[in-house]
Design a protein around this motif. Structure first.
Motif, PDB file in Angstrom:
ATOM      1  N   TYR A  36      48.794  -0.018  28.608  1.00 12.11           N
ATOM      2  CA  TYR A  36      49.362   0.442  27.347  1.00 12.11           C
ATOM      3  C   TYR A  36      48.907   1.838  26.943  1.00 12.11           C
ATOM      4  N   GLY A  37      47.891   2.365  27.612  1.00 14.65           N
ATOM      5  CA  GLY A  37      47.339   3.648  27.207  1.00 14.65           C
ATOM      6  C   GLY A  37      46.435   3.509  26.005  1.00 14.65           C
ATOM      7  N   ALA A  38      45.690   4.574  25.717  1.00 14.24           N
ATOM      8  CA  ALA A  38      44.781   4.556  24.566  1.00 14.24           C
ATOM      9  C   ALA A  38      45.540   4.990  23.301  1.00 14.24           C
ATOM     10  N   PRO A  39      45.098   4.498  22.136  1.00 12.80           N
ATOM     11  CA  PRO A  39      43.979   3.570  21.964  1.00 12.80           C
ATOM     12  C   PRO A  39      44.412   2.114  22.110  1.00 12.80           C
ATOM     13  N   VAL A  40      43.461   1.293  22.532  1.00 12.46           N
ATOM     14  CA  VAL A  40      43.611  -0.158  22.537  1.00 12.46           C
ATOM     15  C   VAL A  40      42.583  -0.702  21.564  1.00 12.46           C
ATOM     16  N   TYR A  41      43.008  -1.606  20.700  1.00  7.98           N
ATOM     17  CA  TYR A  41      42.098  -2.149  19.692  1.00  7.98           C
ATOM     18  C   TYR A  41      41.493  -3.466  20.190  1.00  7.98           C
ATOM     19  N   GLU A  65      36.645  -5.138  13.157  1.00  8.02           N
ATOM     20  CA  GLU A  65      36.365  -6.506  12.714  1.00  8.02           C
ATOM     21  C   GLU A  65      37.559  -7.101  11.981  1.00  8.02           C
ATOM     22  N   ASN A  66      38.421  -6.235  11.433  1.00 10.29           N
ATOM     23  CA  ASN A  66      39.548  -6.687  10.617  1.00 10.29           C
ATOM     24  C   ASN A  66      40.858  -6.314  11.298  1.00 10.29           C
ATOM     25  N   LEU A  67      41.734  -7.286  11.484  1.00 11.22           N
ATOM     26  CA  LEU A  67      43.008  -7.024  12.151  1.00 11.22           C
ATOM     27  C   LEU A  67      43.903  -6.091  11.338  1.00 11.22           C
ATOM     28  N   GLU A  68      43.627  -5.944  10.046  1.00  7.57           N
ATOM     29  CA  GLU A  68      44.403  -5.010   9.233  1.00  7.57           C
ATOM     30  C   GLU A  68      44.180  -3.565   9.680  1.00  7.57           C
ATOM     31  N   ASP A  69      43.109  -3.331  10.432  1.00  4.07           N
ATOM     32  CA  ASP A  69      42.822  -1.987  10.933  1.00  4.07           C
ATOM     33  C   ASP A  69      43.550  -1.680  12.236  1.00  4.07           C
ATOM     34  N   VAL A  70      44.319  -2.638  12.740  1.00  9.60           N
ATOM     35  CA  VAL A  70      45.059  -2.436  13.990  1.00  9.60           C
ATOM     36  C   VAL A  70      46.479  -1.962  13.654  1.00  9.60           C
ATOM     37  N   PRO A  71      46.889  -0.786  14.129  1.00  9.36           N
ATOM     38  CA  PRO A  71      48.266  -0.337  13.888  1.00  9.36           C
ATOM     39  C   PRO A  71      49.274  -1.302  14.515  1.00  9.36           C
ATOM     40  N   ALA A  72      50.433  -1.392  13.888  1.00  9.63           N
ATOM     41  CA  ALA A  72      51.436  -2.368  14.321  1.00  9.63           C
ATOM     42  C   ALA A  72      51.943  -2.107  15.727  1.00  9.63           C
ATOM     43  N   ASP A  73      51.840  -0.846  16.188  1.00 14.61           N
ATOM     44  CA  ASP A  73      52.401  -0.512  17.499  1.00 14.61           C
ATOM     45  C   ASP A  73      51.369  -0.494  18.622  1.00 14.61           C
ATOM     46  N   ARG A  74      50.160  -0.986  18.355  1.00 15.86           N
ATOM     47  CA  ARG A  74      49.120  -0.970  19.376  1.00 15.86           C
ATOM     48  C   ARG A  74      48.671  -2.395  19.709  1.00 15.86           C
ATOM     49  N   PRO A  75      48.288  -2.645  20.967  1.00 14.30           N
ATOM     50  CA  PRO A  75      47.813  -3.983  21.342  1.00 14.30           C
ATOM     51  C   PRO A  75      46.414  -4.255  20.803  1.00 14.30           C
ATOM     52  N   VAL A  76      46.117  -5.529  20.649  1.00 16.15           N
ATOM     53  CA  VAL A  76      44.770  -5.937  20.235  1.00 16.15           C
ATOM     54  C   VAL A  76      44.242  -6.973  21.223  1.00 16.15           C
ATOM     55  N   VAL A  77      43.013  -6.781  21.660  1.00 19.99           N
ATOM     56  CA  VAL A  77      42.344  -7.711  22.566  1.00 19.99           C
ATOM     57  C   VAL A  77      41.346  -8.527  21.751  1.00 19.99           C
ATOM     58  N   PHE A  78      41.398  -9.839  21.912  1.00 20.63           N
ATOM     59  CA  PHE A  78      40.425 -10.716  21.252  1.00 20.63           C
ATOM     60  C   PHE A  78      39.203 -10.845  22.167  1.00 20.63           C
ATOM     61  N   SER A  79      38.013 -10.764  21.580  1.00 21.44           N
ATOM     62  CA  SER A  79      36.781 -10.679  22.364  1.00 21.44           C
ATOM     63  C   SER A  79      36.451 -11.972  23.096  1.00 21.44           C
ATOM     64  N   LYS A  98      49.140  -9.314  21.360  1.00 15.17           N
ATOM     65  CA  LYS A  98      47.813  -9.947  21.345  1.00 15.17           C
ATOM     66  C   LYS A  98      47.436 -10.363  22.759  1.00 15.17           C
ATOM     67  N   ILE A  99      46.270  -9.936  23.195  1.00 15.24           N
ATOM     68  CA  ILE A  99      45.772 -10.294  24.523  1.00 15.24           C
ATOM     69  C   ILE A  99      44.418 -10.979  24.318  1.00 15.24           C
ATOM     70  N   ASP A 100      44.319 -12.214  24.755  1.00 14.96           N
ATOM     71  CA  ASP A 100      43.146 -13.028  24.451  1.00 14.96           C
ATOM     72  C   ASP A 100      42.161 -13.018  25.619  1.00 14.96           C
ATOM     73  N   ALA A 101      41.027 -12.355  25.408  1.00 15.07           N
ATOM     74  CA  ALA A 101      39.983 -12.298  26.434  1.00 15.07           C
ATOM     75  C   ALA A 101      38.888 -13.331  26.186  1.00 15.07           C
ATOM     76  N   THR A 102      39.144 -14.317  25.331  1.00 12.79           N
ATOM     77  CA  THR A 102      38.150 -15.368  25.087  1.00 12.79           C
ATOM     78  C   THR A 102      37.742 -16.027  26.396  1.00 12.79           C
ATOM     79  N   CYS A 103      36.447 -16.216  26.581  1.00  8.98           N
ATOM     80  CA  CYS A 103      35.952 -16.875  27.790  1.00  8.98           C
ATOM     81  C   CYS A 103      36.606 -18.250  27.928  1.00  8.98           C
ATOM     82  N   PRO A 104      37.103 -18.590  29.109  1.00  7.86           N
ATOM     83  CA  PRO A 104      37.727 -19.905  29.290  1.00  7.86           C
ATOM     84  C   PRO A 104      36.811 -21.079  28.929  1.00  7.86           C
ATOM     85  N   LEU A 105      35.500 -20.896  29.068  1.00  9.76           N
ATOM     86  CA  LEU A 105      34.581 -21.985  28.721  1.00  9.76           C
ATOM     87  C   LEU A 105      34.461 -22.142  27.209  1.00  9.76           C
ATOM     88  N   VAL A 106      34.641 -21.064  26.462  1.00  7.37           N
ATOM     89  CA  VAL A 106      34.695 -21.148  25.004  1.00  7.37           C
ATOM     90  C   VAL A 106      36.017 -21.784  24.578  1.00  7.37           C
TER      91      VAL A 106
END
Length: 315
Positions: A36-41, A65-79, A98-106
């Protein structure tokens, strides 16, 4: 003539450092930047290590920390630590990529928690208050459905059960401490349901076991990792309990107290699951500039587990 450097023996615990969930999470941010190119949130630090966060920030990752800080046109990765259901719902409502990087064990703990709640059980979660993984797990169910306990005293203070119970645990806890809390929980509530296999992840257990095997007789045990890293802090506690005369958590070689280290003839060395191996190598290099180093690797397990990237980024 240069005076000889005093000798020091280093017991290098193995396995140590990155686990499969951390590798997957970091790779996810890198792949998202490539796609997607930078920035990625990124919601929260992708993993709890300042060096990892700084490197990804330099590449174009923006940690919020707040999803309101993510611009509507940029992707967000969950930790890697996971997030409460409300955060996922908020991202979906805003139609964020939304791209979910949550550990599969979590994610497994999240799924178990939801299943228990759906079956009418109240869930008792063993974990550390305020840790993002605990916040995420408790956020899988309606408020009041998951009760957090941090100690045996918390178990004793629980009210009598008014219905069926189940338990779950944070994945990065002390194996021994959790075993004691769990024993108290099962004694108090003999019918409590639990997972078929413990929730503490393989990497946490393996790293603690390697520290146990190498700590006895050391003058100082050093764990490389950030103070916000739960599994790194647990390794320091494990080293002390296993017989190290002293133990310390170090962010990196630059943070080392060399006067303290100079007194040690035998040093144990490990790294938390979110600490890059380069930090271990840099510490050993800095130590070798001051001492004549003899390294012995103490290996208790070999890890071959890998996790696939999130579906949206899978090639």
């Amino acid at each position: 003539m240069t005076a000889p450097k005093p000798p020091v023996a280093v017991r290098l615990a193995s396995p140590r450092g990155f686990c499969a969930g951390v590798e997957r999470a970091i790779r996810t941010v890198e792949d998202t930047l490539a796609a997607y190119g930078a920035p990625v949130y990124v919601r929260h630090e992708i993993v709890h290590n300042n060096h990892v966060v700084a490197r990804l920030s330099a590449m174009g990752a923006v940690f919020v920390e707040n999803l309101e800080d993510v611009p509507a046109d940029r992707p967000v990765v969950f930790s890697a630590h996971g997030a409460p259901k409300a955060a996922h719902d908020q991202a979906s409502a805003r139609k964020l990529v939304k791209i979910d990087a949550t550990c599969p064990l979590v994610l497994k703990v999240h799924s178990q928690t939801r299943r228990h709640i759906a079956a009418g059980r109240k869930v008792i979660l063993i974990g550390h208050r305020g840790h993002p993984e605990v916040v995420g797990t408790m956020g899988q169910a309606p408020e009041g459905s998951v009760i957090l306990v941090e100690s045996i005293a918390d178990v004793a203070a629980l009210p009598d059960a008014k219905g069926p119970l189940a338990y779950a645990t944070q994945t990065t806890l002390s194996v021994d401490e959790t075993r004691d809390i769990l024993a108290a929980l099962k004694e108090r509530f003999p019918q409590i349901a639990g997972p078929a296999k413990e929730d503490i992840c393989y990497a946490t257990s393996n790293r603690q076991q390697a520290v146990k095997a190498s700590a006895a007789g050391t003058d100082l045990f050093i764990v490389i990792g950030s103070p916000t890293s739960s599994n790194s802090v647990r390794l320091v506690e494990t080293a002390r309990a296993a017989g190290a005369k002293d133990a310390v958590l170090l962010e990196d070689a630059e943070a080392a107290d060399w006067a303290r280290i100079a007194k040690a003839r035998v040093i144990g060395l490990s790294a938390g699951a979110s600490a890059p191996e380069t930090l271990v190598e840099e510490f050993l290099t800095a130590l070798a500039a001051r001492r004549t180093v003899r390294v012995e690797t103490v290996e208790t397990a070999r890890e071959t587990i890998t996790f696939k990237s999130p579906l949206r980024l899978a090639s």
